[in-house]
Design an enzyme around this catalytic site. Structure first.
Site, PDB file in Angstrom:
ATOM      1  N   LEU A  74       0.850  -1.191   0.000  1.00  0.00           N
ATOM      2  CA  LEU A  74       0.000   0.000   0.000  1.00  0.00           C
ATOM      3  C   LEU A  74       0.889   1.246   0.000  1.00  0.00           C
ATOM      4  O   LEU A  74       2.033   1.188   0.439  1.00  0.00           O
ATOM      5  CB  LEU A  74      -0.903  -0.022   1.229  1.00  0.00           C
ATOM      6  CG  LEU A  74      -1.931  -1.157   1.141  1.00  0.00           C
ATOM      7  CD1 LEU A  74      -2.315  -1.673   2.525  1.00  0.00           C
ATOM      8  CD2 LEU A  74      -3.160  -0.706   0.371  1.00  0.00           C
ATOM      9  N   CYS A  78       4.419   7.014  -4.627  1.00  0.00           N
ATOM     10  CA  CYS A  78       5.259   7.965  -3.867  1.00  0.00           C
ATOM     11  C   CYS A  78       6.435   7.262  -3.180  1.00  0.00           C
ATOM     12  O   CYS A  78       7.579   7.642  -3.387  1.00  0.00           O
ATOM     13  CB  CYS A  78       4.381   8.750  -2.899  1.00  0.00           C
ATOM     14  SG  CYS A  78       5.311   9.772  -1.767  1.00  0.00           S
ATOM     15  N   CYS A  83       8.128  10.407  -4.900  1.00  0.00           N
ATOM     16  CA  CYS A  83       8.562  11.404  -3.890  1.00  0.00           C
ATOM     17  C   CYS A  83       9.751  10.937  -3.053  1.00  0.00           C
ATOM     18  O   CYS A  83      10.672  11.718  -2.787  1.00  0.00           O
ATOM     19  CB  CYS A  83       7.457  11.746  -2.901  1.00  0.00           C
ATOM     20  SG  CYS A  83       5.784  11.556  -3.441  1.00  0.00           S
ATOM     21  N   HIS A 133       7.293   0.251   2.603  1.00  0.00           N
ATOM     22  CA  HIS A 133       6.100  -0.482   2.131  1.00  0.00           C
ATOM     23  C   HIS A 133       5.605  -1.442   3.218  1.00  0.00           C
ATOM     24  O   HIS A 133       4.409  -1.572   3.464  1.00  0.00           O
ATOM     25  CB  HIS A 133       6.422  -1.314   0.887  1.00  0.00           C
ATOM     26  CG  HIS A 133       6.933  -0.519  -0.278  1.00  0.00           C
ATOM     27  ND1 HIS A 133       6.720   0.823  -0.418  1.00  0.00           N
ATOM     28  CD2 HIS A 133       7.629  -0.908  -1.379  1.00  0.00           C
ATOM     29  CE1 HIS A 133       7.269   1.239  -1.552  1.00  0.00           C
ATOM     30  NE2 HIS A 133       7.831   0.205  -2.159  1.00  0.00           N
ATOM     31  N   PHE A 502      15.172  31.378  16.738  1.00  0.00           N
ATOM     32  CA  PHE A 502      16.333  31.934  16.061  1.00  0.00           C
ATOM     33  C   PHE A 502      17.504  30.935  16.089  1.00  0.00           C
ATOM     34  O   PHE A 502      17.715  30.301  17.117  1.00  0.00           O
ATOM     35  CB  PHE A 502      16.711  33.228  16.772  1.00  0.00           C
ATOM     36  CG  PHE A 502      17.765  34.019  16.074  1.00  0.00           C
ATOM     37  CD1 PHE A 502      17.440  34.798  14.978  1.00  0.00           C
ATOM     38  CD2 PHE A 502      19.080  33.960  16.494  1.00  0.00           C
ATOM     39  CE1 PHE A 502      18.413  35.529  14.317  1.00  0.00           C
ATOM     40  CE2 PHE A 502      20.064  34.693  15.828  1.00  0.00           C
ATOM     41  CZ  PHE A 502      19.726  35.470  14.741  1.00  0.00           C
TER      42      PHE A 502
HETATM   43  C1  FAD Z   1       9.239  12.238  -9.502  1.00  0.00           C
HETATM   44  C2  FAD Z   1       8.083  12.614  -8.634  1.00  0.00           C
HETATM   45  C3  FAD Z   1       8.316  13.135  -7.396  1.00  0.00           C
HETATM   46  C4  FAD Z   1       7.243  13.514  -6.607  1.00  0.00           C
HETATM   47  N1  FAD Z   1       7.503  14.082  -5.396  1.00  0.00           N
HETATM   48  C5  FAD Z   1       6.486  14.535  -4.655  1.00  0.00           C
HETATM   49  C6  FAD Z   1       6.730  15.165  -3.414  1.00  0.00           C
HETATM   50  O1  FAD Z   1       7.873  15.314  -3.005  1.00  0.00           O
HETATM   51  N2  FAD Z   1       5.684  15.613  -2.697  1.00  0.00           N
HETATM   52  C7  FAD Z   1       4.401  15.489  -3.158  1.00  0.00           C
HETATM   53  O2  FAD Z   1       3.469  15.949  -2.489  1.00  0.00           O
HETATM   54  N3  FAD Z   1       4.133  14.859  -4.325  1.00  0.00           N
HETATM   55  C8  FAD Z   1       5.138  14.388  -5.078  1.00  0.00           C
HETATM   56  N4  FAD Z   1       4.878  13.737  -6.244  1.00  0.00           N
HETATM   57  C9  FAD Z   1       3.475  13.469  -6.607  1.00  0.00           C
HETATM   58  C10 FAD Z   1       2.908  12.253  -5.831  1.00  0.00           C
HETATM   59  O3  FAD Z   1       3.783  11.153  -5.957  1.00  0.00           O
HETATM   60  C11 FAD Z   1       1.527  11.871  -6.384  1.00  0.00           C
HETATM   61  O4  FAD Z   1       0.726  13.018  -6.484  1.00  0.00           O
HETATM   62  C12 FAD Z   1       0.829  10.839  -5.497  1.00  0.00           C
HETATM   63  O5  FAD Z   1       1.610   9.683  -5.351  1.00  0.00           O
HETATM   64  C13 FAD Z   1      -0.522  10.470  -6.116  1.00  0.00           C
HETATM   65  O6  FAD Z   1      -1.201   9.551  -5.320  1.00  0.00           O
HETATM   66  P1  FAD Z   1      -2.410   8.682  -5.945  1.00  0.00           P
HETATM   67  O7  FAD Z   1      -3.037   7.948  -4.827  1.00  0.00           O
HETATM   68  O8  FAD Z   1      -3.264   9.528  -6.799  1.00  0.00           O
HETATM   69  O9  FAD Z   1      -1.676   7.683  -6.919  1.00  0.00           O
HETATM   70  P2  FAD Z   1      -0.574   6.540  -6.553  1.00  0.00           P
HETATM   71  O10 FAD Z   1       0.021   6.770  -5.217  1.00  0.00           O
HETATM   72  O11 FAD Z   1       0.332   6.470  -7.710  1.00  0.00           O
HETATM   73  O12 FAD Z   1      -1.459   5.241  -6.437  1.00  0.00           O
HETATM   74  C14 FAD Z   1      -2.102   4.662  -7.520  1.00  0.00           C
HETATM   75  C15 FAD Z   1      -2.255   3.198  -7.190  1.00  0.00           C
HETATM   76  O13 FAD Z   1      -3.175   2.610  -8.102  1.00  0.00           O
HETATM   77  C16 FAD Z   1      -2.760   1.279  -8.343  1.00  0.00           C
HETATM   78  N5  FAD Z   1      -3.390   0.812  -9.576  1.00  0.00           N
HETATM   79  C17 FAD Z   1      -3.343   1.384 -10.796  1.00  0.00           C
HETATM   80  N6  FAD Z   1      -4.050   0.622 -11.659  1.00  0.00           N
HETATM   81  C18 FAD Z   1      -4.557  -0.422 -10.966  1.00  0.00           C
HETATM   82  C19 FAD Z   1      -5.372  -1.542 -11.284  1.00  0.00           C
HETATM   83  N7  FAD Z   1      -5.813  -1.788 -12.508  1.00  0.00           N
HETATM   84  N8  FAD Z   1      -5.674  -2.413 -10.306  1.00  0.00           N
HETATM   85  C20 FAD Z   1      -5.244  -2.228  -9.057  1.00  0.00           C
HETATM   86  N9  FAD Z   1      -4.473  -1.182  -8.692  1.00  0.00           N
HETATM   87  C21 FAD Z   1      -4.138  -0.297  -9.640  1.00  0.00           C
HETATM   88  C22 FAD Z   1      -1.242   1.394  -8.409  1.00  0.00           C
HETATM   89  O14 FAD Z   1      -0.633   0.140  -8.194  1.00  0.00           O
HETATM   90  C23 FAD Z   1      -0.942   2.413  -7.313  1.00  0.00           C
HETATM   91  O15 FAD Z   1      -0.630   1.805  -6.089  1.00  0.00           O
HETATM   92  C24 FAD Z   1       5.920  13.341  -7.067  1.00  0.00           C
HETATM   93  C25 FAD Z   1       5.681  12.782  -8.318  1.00  0.00           C
HETATM   94  C26 FAD Z   1       6.759  12.439  -9.102  1.00  0.00           C
HETATM   95  C27 FAD Z   1       6.507  11.866 -10.455  1.00  0.00           C
END
Ligand code: FAD
Ligand code: NAP
Length: 524
Positions: A74, A78, A83, A133, A502
């Site tokens: 889960l 990120c 992240c 994780h 400070f």
């Molecule tokens: C390089 C990078 C750095 C970042 N750094 C930051 C940061 O420092 N701070 C910040 O606030 N944000 C950051 N972000 C953004 C942040 O990572 C995302 O906004 C956040 O993870 C989105 O969460 P979510 O729940 O929408 O998607 P996710 O956390 O990506 O979750 C989506 C989930 O859906 C699952 N899934 C997809 N399709 C299926 C399916 N068919 N069946 C079952 N499961 C499925 C996947 O396995 C995954 O676990 C960063 C993004 C990038 C690309």
């Protein structure tokens, strides 16, 4: 693998996750209460930032959620690819930056490029990521009491029914939190070995890059480009818009952008703005990138490493196919109202799947908003304003309006800034701002010690925006965001009345106090 009646420790979860990641045919991880009623209040498709927080909140409200996720853990992208590795790399970049400026001086050893390895940091992250994780699986099961099926791709049958791991589940509601994937541009040659994005960098990097071309000018490009460069990998950033001027980055102050990009150039990064890569060349492995410059001329850059930082698109294609009534925009982002409700009455969508901003706070709070509404608590979430940040070798943080935006909207804008802008003043000798992590810079190269700006509306004396380049200000900007966006806002007088710790990373409290006595506020 049925884990319902097991109570694994973190080491056991780590092993389960690592073996599942190693074996694409491994079985689903099932934590489902068979004895409970078969229908869920909500099925969360995707257990990333949004899905996990949404499901936990729904459970805390007394509901019954089920999370289905394709990964064996889960928490989503990120902690796996986005992240968390970016923070490791940005932290390391800041350390290396210091080492490179002070190589052989004071207590710093001579800079050793062989010890500054991109590959080693990637491997460090890859080897360690499953501990976080493991914690999230443990916490979600043991402390949050949420049911889940992991390591199982979901298939949506209709708006109440999902299949995964050979089983069929029904819920009164569905929450789509499927995240996003890299939007790969149509540039010939990007399929070659030596081309990476933030996700494939973690999964596939198998050599030490020596020379890099980064495509893009947003957060990903700036953050990864700064890291690669800090390791000694010669880096060129090719950006179509101005750097840090892409639409997903709002409220970036011009002086902040100038300070950050000038700092990047000072550290050896070449930034080509208004430029577009037209072809990536090589024989199987990348060796050059052809770039069309703003002038229309072409430039060929020799390289052994191309990093694509051109943004993300929602993972929604298959969801839209499965639910024909679900409305999306042209980029595939599912359209929701402020309750996170989609065009289908019992289907909600959250996080990156609904488009920008793609940030953790938004994903998590979208999940919570959906959970509240599902449980009958009318709730809206407006994420049009929020505190924001990125890393170069600095932490760059901002909230509210930039000076330029403020001047367009207000006629009495006051600026409180460090170093101050006074024409002709020799600020190159001013060791300010100073704070933890910038003290050495302050006493040796003051111009590297950071930049801070507070923007206020002079008559009501209200803070409109705050901007910071340095280290350690993220924390206070979370609270500043809350304070300045309250209906009553935050005045310079209230800020000046706060108790600073400070040497505080941002000097806004003491600087405001120096001005708060003035009946008519003026710049500082
Ligand atoms: C390089 C990078 C750095 C970042 N750094 C930051 C940061 O420092 N701070 C910040 O606030 N944000 C950051 N972000 C953004 C942040 O990572 C995302 O906004 C956040 O993870 C989105 O969460 P979510 O729940 O929408 O998607 P996710 O956390 O990506 O979750 C989506 C989930 O859906 C699952 N899934 C997809 N399709 C299926 C399916 N068919 N069946 C079952 N499961 C499925 C996947 O396995 C995954 O676990 C960063 C993004 C990038 C690309
Ligand atoms: N909080 C964090 O630290 C963090 C870190 C990384 C990402 N994120 C989030 O994740 C999302 C994605 O960020 P991102 O930086 O990857 O993307 P982004 O902000 O969308 O920026 C994409 C960049 O790629 C350029 N680009 C897009 N298509 C291109 C093409 N075909 N050719 C050349 N250039 C192209 C864009 O140029 P144009 O402007 O010209 O279109 C822009 O400079 C954002 O919502 C971001 O906030 C957050």
């Amino acid at each position: 693998m049925d884990v319902r009646s097991e109570h694994y420790n973190l080491a056991k979860w780590y092993d389960i996750i690592e073996s599942a990641l190693d074996d694409p045919d491994s079985e689903p991880i099932v934590n489902i209460a068979e004895e409970a009623a078969s229908e869920y209040d909500a099925i969360f498709v995707g257990g990333g930032a949004g899905g996990r927080f949404g499901a936990a909140f729904l459970r805390a409200l007394g509901g019954r959620p089920l999370i289905i996720d394709a990964w064996p853990f889960l928490g989503g992208s990120c902690p796996h690819q986005a992240c968390v590795p970016h923070h490791l790399f940005s932290d390391v970049a800041a350390e290396m930056d210091l080492w490179r400026w002070y190589s052989g001086r004071f207590f710093f050893p001579d800079w050793d490029p062989d010890k500054a390895s991109i590959l080693e940091m990637v491997q460090l992250f890859r080897d360690g990521r499953s501990y976080a994780h493991a914690f999230m699986n443990w916490q979600t099961k043991e402390q949050l009491n949420v049911e889940f099926m992991l390591n199982a791709r979901a298939r949506i049958i209709d708006s109440r029914t999902v299949e995964a791991g050979g089983r069929r589940f029904t819920g009164q509601n569905m929450v789509i939190g499927t995240g996003a994937h890299v939007k790969v541009p149509q540039i010939p040659g990007l399929e070659m070995h030596g081309v990476y994005d933030f996700a494939t960098l973690i999964e596939d990097l198998d050599y030490e890059p020596g020379k890099c071309v980064v495509i893009g000018g947003g957060k990903t490009a700036v953050e990864y480009g700064s890291f690669f460069n800090a390791t000694g990998c010669e880096t060129t950033i090719v950006t179509r818009s101005g750097i840090m001027q892409t639409p997903s980055l709002h409220h970036v102050d011009d002086d902040v952008r100038d300070y950050v990009t000038e700092g990047m150039r000072k550290r050896g990064i070449t930034i080509l703005e208004g430029a577009e890569p037209v072809e990536v060349r090589g024989s199987g492995t990348v060796s050059e990138v052809v770039v069309r410059l703003r002038s229309g001329e072409t430039l060929t850059l020799g390289t052994d490493f191309v990093f694509v930082g051109t943004g993300e698109a929602p993972n929604t294609g298959w969801v839209l196919d499965a639910l024909p009534g679900l409305k999306s925009d042209d980029a595939g982002a599912i359209i929701v109202d402020r309750r996170m409700l989609t065009s289908i009455p019992n289907v909600y969508a959250i996080g990156d799947a609904i488009g920008a901003p793609m940030e953790m706070f938004k994903a998590r709070k979208c999940g919570v908003t959906a959970a509240r509404n599902i449980m009958g608590i009318d709730s809206e979430f407006d994420f049009s304003e929020y505190p924001d940040f990125l890393h170069s070798t600095y932490e760059v943080t901002w909230v509210g309006l930039s000076e330029q935006e403020a001047r367009q909207q207000y006629d009495d804008v006051i600026i409180i800034q460090m170093p101050p802008y006074v024409k002709g003043l020799d600020t190159e000798h001013l060791p300010l701002p100073l704070a933890e992590r910038t003290m050495l810079y302050g006493f040796t190269q003051p111009e590297l010690s950071g930049f801070q700006k507070l923007v206020a509306d002079g008559r009501p004396r209200r803070v409109l925006g705050a901007h910071h380049v340095g280290y350690g200000a993220k924390d206070s900007f979370q609270y500043l965001d809350y304070l300045i966006h309250r209906p009553q806002g935050l005045t310079i007088d209230e800020l000046g009345d706060m108790n600073e710790l400070f040497l505080n990373p941002e000097h806004f409290i003491q600087l405001s106090r120096l001005r708060a006595g003035n009946t008519k506020l003026v710049d500082l």
